[in-house]
Write a protein that holds these residues in place. Structure first.
Motif, PDB file in Angstrom:
ATOM      1  N   SER A  12       0.825  -1.199   0.000  1.00 28.39           N
ATOM      2  CA  SER A  12       0.000   0.000   0.000  1.00 28.39           C
ATOM      3  C   SER A  12       0.863   1.253   0.000  1.00 28.39           C
ATOM      4  O   SER A  12       0.601   2.216  -0.736  1.00 28.39           O
ATOM      5  N   ALA A  13       1.926   1.248   0.813  1.00 23.71           N
ATOM      6  CA  ALA A  13       2.821   2.408   0.884  1.00 23.71           C
ATOM      7  C   ALA A  13       3.526   2.647  -0.443  1.00 23.71           C
ATOM      8  O   ALA A  13       3.697   3.793  -0.877  1.00 23.71           O
ATOM      9  N   VAL A  67       2.505  10.821   3.094  1.00 23.29           N
ATOM     10  CA  VAL A  67       2.291   9.375   2.944  1.00 23.29           C
ATOM     11  C   VAL A  67       3.555   8.599   3.305  1.00 23.29           C
ATOM     12  O   VAL A  67       3.470   7.446   3.759  1.00 23.29           O
ATOM     13  N   ARG A  68       4.704   9.201   3.116  1.00 27.51           N
ATOM     14  CA  ARG A  68       5.956   8.537   3.502  1.00 27.51           C
ATOM     15  C   ARG A  68       6.109   8.501   5.013  1.00 27.51           C
ATOM     16  O   ARG A  68       6.536   7.501   5.587  1.00 27.51           O
ATOM     17  N   TYR A  69       5.742   9.591   5.655  1.00 31.05           N
ATOM     18  CA  TYR A  69       5.793   9.620   7.115  1.00 31.05           C
ATOM     19  C   TYR A  69       4.747   8.673   7.709  1.00 31.05           C
ATOM     20  O   TYR A  69       5.015   7.973   8.689  1.00 31.05           O
ATOM     21  N   ALA A  70       3.550   8.655   7.099  1.00 31.05           N
ATOM     22  CA  ALA A  70       2.467   7.819   7.611  1.00 31.05           C
ATOM     23  C   ALA A  70       2.817   6.334   7.548  1.00 31.05           C
ATOM     24  O   ALA A  70       2.340   5.540   8.371  1.00 31.05           O
ATOM     25  N   GLU A  86      -1.566  11.295   7.161  1.00 31.67           N
ATOM     26  CA  GLU A  86      -2.309  11.441   5.909  1.00 31.67           C
ATOM     27  C   GLU A  86      -3.513  12.357   6.089  1.00 31.67           C
ATOM     28  O   GLU A  86      -3.812  13.194   5.237  1.00 31.67           O
ATOM     29  N   ALA A  87      -4.220  12.212   7.209  1.00 30.57           N
ATOM     30  CA  ALA A  87      -5.398  13.050   7.447  1.00 30.57           C
ATOM     31  C   ALA A  87      -4.999  14.507   7.643  1.00 30.57           C
ATOM     32  O   ALA A  87      -5.698  15.424   7.187  1.00 30.57           O
ATOM     33  N   PHE A  88      -3.871  14.749   8.313  1.00 29.98           N
ATOM     34  CA  PHE A  88      -3.401  16.127   8.470  1.00 29.98           C
ATOM     35  C   PHE A  88      -3.047  16.742   7.119  1.00 29.98           C
ATOM     36  O   PHE A  88      -3.289  17.922   6.877  1.00 29.98           O
ATOM     37  N   ALA A  89      -2.476  15.931   6.232  1.00 30.74           N
ATOM     38  CA  ALA A  89      -2.175  16.431   4.890  1.00 30.74           C
ATOM     39  C   ALA A  89      -3.456  16.810   4.153  1.00 30.74           C
ATOM     40  O   ALA A  89      -3.505  17.813   3.439  1.00 30.74           O
ATOM     41  N   SER A  90      -4.522  16.023   4.355  1.00 29.98           N
ATOM     42  CA  SER A  90      -5.798  16.343   3.718  1.00 29.98           C
ATOM     43  C   SER A  90      -6.372  17.642   4.263  1.00 29.98           C
ATOM     44  O   SER A  90      -6.946  18.440   3.515  1.00 29.98           O
ATOM     45  N   VAL A 152      -6.435   7.983   2.699  1.00 29.15           N
ATOM     46  CA  VAL A 152      -7.200   9.221   2.828  1.00 29.15           C
ATOM     47  C   VAL A 152      -6.443  10.389   2.206  1.00 29.15           C
ATOM     48  O   VAL A 152      -7.050  11.344   1.706  1.00 29.15           O
ATOM     49  N   ALA A 153      -5.102  10.337   2.219  1.00 26.77           N
ATOM     50  CA  ALA A 153      -4.328  11.411   1.604  1.00 26.77           C
ATOM     51  C   ALA A 153      -4.489  11.397   0.090  1.00 26.77           C
ATOM     52  O   ALA A 153      -4.668  12.445  -0.541  1.00 26.77           O
ATOM     53  N   VAL A 154      -4.419  10.206  -0.510  1.00 29.65           N
ATOM     54  CA  VAL A 154      -4.634  10.100  -1.956  1.00 29.65           C
ATOM     55  C   VAL A 154      -6.069  10.479  -2.306  1.00 29.65           C
ATOM     56  O   VAL A 154      -6.325  11.129  -3.325  1.00 29.65           O
ATOM     57  N   SER A 155      -7.011  10.107  -1.446  1.00 24.22           N
ATOM     58  CA  SER A 155      -8.403  10.474  -1.678  1.00 24.22           C
ATOM     59  C   SER A 155      -8.580  11.984  -1.670  1.00 24.22           C
ATOM     60  O   SER A 155      -9.280  12.549  -2.521  1.00 24.22           O
ATOM     61  N   GLY A 156      -7.926  12.660  -0.707  1.00 21.94           N
ATOM     62  CA  GLY A 156      -7.998  14.113  -0.667  1.00 21.94           C
ATOM     63  C   GLY A 156      -7.348  14.746  -1.876  1.00 21.94           C
ATOM     64  O   GLY A 156      -7.861  15.718  -2.443  1.00 21.94           O
TER      65      GLY A 156
END
Length: 313
Positions: A12-13, A67-70, A86-90, A152-156
């Motif tokens: 996934s990563a 996404v790398r940190y997540a 990822e959510a914070f990035a969104s 969620v980051a890719v979704s955002g």
């Protein structure tokens, strides 16, 4: 929330890293193209699209690093991992979209009050058409990755670029109407529509990020599947207090199961481990905690989230 995809965290990563790099490259290309075309044409709609693409580049870079940190494994200070990055990035993306919409709306209103003719309209139209194609290709790639990862980051990021696709089409129509048919104000009106599309997209980004930050449960379908997998062993007499939440590429779940009180501790441990293995086959990125209760003899559990009903699952 959707059913969490059945992919190992490493795979996934890798997928999210690849598609976020593609997002950064696409945004950089679009910024360069639109900057040159705007300087040549003076189109407010093109300027609006340029401003949006500039913020897209910043947002894509934030997602690229998030996404790398997540995906980093848990450490001593973050025992549940780093998935919520990822959510914070969104959330960051949503803020940039709102800022972009405000800038675009202001410039559109100014141009409506004092319209100016376009220059180099053909080039502006060509650039917007190419931008639309590139954005559509990126969205297609993001959609494929999202179906497999649930990021969620890719979704955002995809929601952001989906809004861009709409804004590109609107800007293209506005520029073409002003250039080919001499319809005054269409360029600025198109820019106002772009601002509206961006605001709508930002609301969706905020909602999805908030669900993950507030530990929203997985979908009813996913929860039902977890209970079904755990309950396949006849020695498990019931499943209750199931709690689930997503955090980037990971999903955390905990539950209580009822066992025969006559089982030895060693036998109960085997039952729990087998149940975990069945769940991990379909949720390989899961962190699972299972508590065993002696059926009919368990004392009520206390704590901040004390069990209030045995029927709760």
């Amino acid at each position: 929330m959707n059913t969490h995809p059945a992919l190992p965290a490493e795979e996934s990563a890798a997928l999210t890293r690849g598609v976020t790099l593609l997002s950064v490259v696409t945004a950089a290309v679009l910024v360069g193209m639109k900057l040159a075309a705007w300087l040549a044409s003076g189109s407010v709609a093109l300027m609006a699209s340029l401003a949006d693409s500039g913020l897209d580049l910043i947002a894509s870079l934030a997602t690229f690093f998030a996404v790398r940190y997540a995906a980093a494994p848990p450490d001593a200070e973050h025992r549940f991992g780093h998935g919520k990055a990822e959510a914070f990035a969104s959330l960051f993306q949503g803020g940039l979209v709102f800022a972009s919409a405000a800038l675009i709306g202001r410039e559109a209103v100014v141009d409506l009050m004092a319209p100016h003719p376009l220059k180099a309209e053909g080039w502006a139209i060509g650039v917007m058409a190419m931008s639309t194609l590139l954005t559509g290709g990126l969205i297609a790639a993001q959609t494929r990755v999202l179906r497999r990862t649930g990021s969620v980051a890719v979704s955002g990021d995809r929601a952001h670029y989906a809004s861009d696709l709409g804004s590109n089409l609107i800007a293209l129509v506005g520029i073409a109407a002003s250039a080919w048919f001499g319809v005054g104000g269409m360029d600025a009106l198109a820019a106002l529509l772009v601002a509206g599309v961006l605001l709508w997209g930002a609301i969706g980004v905020f909602r999805q990020a908030a669900n993950q930050l507030l530990d929203h449960e997985l979908s009813p379908e996913a929860r039902g599947r977890i209970i079904e997998l755990v309950s396949r062993d006849a020695r498990i007499k019931g499943v209750h207090q199931l709690r689930t939440r997503a955090a980037g590429p990971y999903v955390h779940m905990q539950m209580h199961i009822d066992l025969d009180p006559e089982l030895t501790l060693a036998d109960a441990h085997v039952v729990l481990v087998d149940a975990e293995k069945r769940v991990l086959e379909e949720f390989p990125s899961a962190d699972i905690i299972i508590h065993a209760d002696p059926r009919g003899k368990a004392e009520p559990h206390g704590g901040a989230f004390a069990e209030t009903s045995r029927a709760q699952a």
